[in-house]
Design an enzyme around this catalytic site. Structure first.
Site, short mmCIF file in Angstrom:
data_model
loop_
_atom_site.label_atom_id
_atom_site.label_comp_id
_atom_site.label_asym_id
_atom_site.label_seq_id
_atom_site.Cartn_x
_atom_site.Cartn_y
_atom_site.Cartn_z
N HIS A 259 110.37 36.60 62.57
CA HIS A 259 109.92 35.98 61.63
C HIS A 259 109.19 36.96 60.60
O HIS A 259 108.64 37.77 61.16
CB HIS A 259 108.63 35.01 62.14
CG HIS A 259 108.58 33.93 61.16
ND1 HIS A 259 107.47 34.09 60.21
CD2 HIS A 259 108.97 32.68 61.10
CE1 HIS A 259 107.48 33.05 59.53
NE2 HIS A 259 108.20 32.08 59.68
N ASP A 310 113.10 27.64 65.44
CA ASP A 310 114.45 26.99 65.44
C ASP A 310 114.94 27.18 66.92
O ASP A 310 115.98 26.76 67.38
CB ASP A 310 115.32 27.73 64.39
CG ASP A 310 114.97 27.57 63.13
OD1 ASP A 310 114.69 26.16 62.89
OD2 ASP A 310 115.14 28.49 62.27
#
Ligand code: ACO
Length: 374
Positions: A259, A310
């Site tokens: 991320h 996700d």
């Protein structure tokens, strides 16, 4: 001309604006509420209200909000005809993007950028996006669409419209938590795209159309459709460690990990993991969790890299029996709340977003007549 400011590729670490909608510095918060607190104590409809209107609703505010949203759960015939007429194989997210663009032509407030009109449009889009996803889903299979229900919240109604059967409470709860977690995330790529578009004094529908385009890529929302592409070919837990080590040796990116902001883990992934595990257990396919666990361990040990939202979302939706190409549209039907809140905030305090670039092209040269050019 003002001197060029500091440069950071991909705008990494650059503060590009102010927002009162969410913060990531001390764990993700929506309008001051910690996201784990919201996921535990609220449903998605309450969180949608919070993001759009600034505070959690009381009972009567929630009821009025739901009445408005439920009443807007329909598409005009020209939008249905558009969805019906799309070529076979059109990706559901592309169909959703086209729907939002076309919906602008039928909204009485499209050109009104006042705070109140933008809220009205945002509530309508919140209602219309799930309908567009489900109608396209059925048309693309040559099936009849399933009419929305007025008595169900966003998650339950979505599952109803998709399947035409009474949604199971455990599916509604799991989907609802995922929608809360997907709803908002500061200046991520799609939100920043939406803010940039509307900073020219464009309109909400244009900004959301662009945001859906930005969401599509696998480095952003598209990642949740790639998770089962990883897990299914691995097939069994005993093959997982070799697969991930080989992939890392080949310098492949493992979708669902890493991320830009969270370098020590994404709290949202931890919350949704429990729901993914329960859903996999319900269908007697705990193997997806076992494979995921091994990949997580190797990624943490070898790369100090951790799952993002996700990663569990892909497994949860698969275990719920949802078709993979609607996973990113599901992300969009949640993030419509965050996108809209940002568009409204941008327009309420607008300044054109227009950064600078470092020029890397040819040195100064002069134009030769065309006959003298080699
Ligand atoms: N798997 C393997 N290696 C990775 C991964 C990954 N998922 N992500 C980053 N890396 C590596 C890069 O190859 C790079 O290695 P290098 O320094 O040896 O070249 C290093 O980590 C840094 O990568 P960056 O791309 O600079 O990291 P950045 O912060 O820009 O990337 C991103 C963030 C795009 C999310 C990245 O981690 C990625 O591609 N992840 C996979 C896609 C994904 O899951 N996207 C969903 C994002 S979250 C969301 O939308 C809800």
């Amino acid at each position: 001309m003002t001197p060029a400011p500091a440069y950071s590729p991909g705008l990494e670490g650059i503060v590009a604006g102010e927002t009162g909608i969410s913060s990531v510095a001390d764990g993700l918060r929506y309008r001051g509420y910690e996201v784990p607190d919201l996921a535990e104590h609220c449903n998605f409809d309450e969180v949608a209200y919070l993001l759009l209107h600034g505070d959690l609703p009381n009972k009567s505010q929630l009821a009025q909000f739901q009445t408005r949203v439920h009443a807007a759960r329909r598409l005009t015939q020209p939008i249905r005809d558009l969805l019906k007429g799309l070529p076979k194989g059109t990706p559901p997210l592309d169909a959703l993007r086209s729907s939002v663009s076309a919906l602008a032509h039928f909204d009485q407030d499209t050109t009104d950028n006042s705070h109140e009109a933008n809220l009205r449009k945002a509530e309508r889009l919140l209602a219309q996006l799930p309908v567009a996803i489900c109608d396209h889903y059925h048309y693309s299979r040559g099936e009849q669409v399933v009419a929305a229900r007025q008595d169900l919240g966003q998650s339950a109604n979505f599952l109803w419209m998709l399947r035409g059967t009474e949604p199971k409470p455990e599916d509604v709860k799991a989907l609802d938590v995922s929608l809360i977690l997907y709803a908002e995330h500061e200046f991520n790529a799609s939100t920043f795209a939406a803010r940039t578009i509307v900073s020219t004094e464009s309109d909400l529908h244009s900004a959301i159309t662009g945001a859906i385009g930005a969401l599509k890529g696998r480095l952003h929302g598209g990642a949740n459709e790639k998770i089962m592409d990883i897990l299914k070919p691995i097939g069994t837990a005993d093959k997982a460690e070799k697969w991930v080590r080989d992939a890392l040796a080949k310098k492949e990116r493992i979708m669902g990990f890493g991320h830009r902001v969270y370098k020590t883990g994404d709290v949202r992934a931890g919350i949704l993991k429990k729901y993914a595990a329960e859903a996999c257990a319900r269908i007697n396919e705990a193997k997806w969790e076992e494979i995921a666990e091994i990949i997580e361990t190797v990624m943490a040990n070898e790369k100090k890299m951790y799952p993002n939202l996700d990663w569990p979302a892909g497994r949860l939706y698969y275990a719920m029996g949802l078709e993979i190409p609607i996973y990113t549209p599901i992300f969009a039907m949640s993030r419509i709340t965050g996108w809209s809140a940002h568009v409204i905030e941008q327009l309420d305090h607008n300044r054109l977003i227009r950064p600078r670039a470092i020029y890397t092209g040819p040195e100064l040269r002069s134009v030769k007549p065309v006959a003298e050019r080699g």
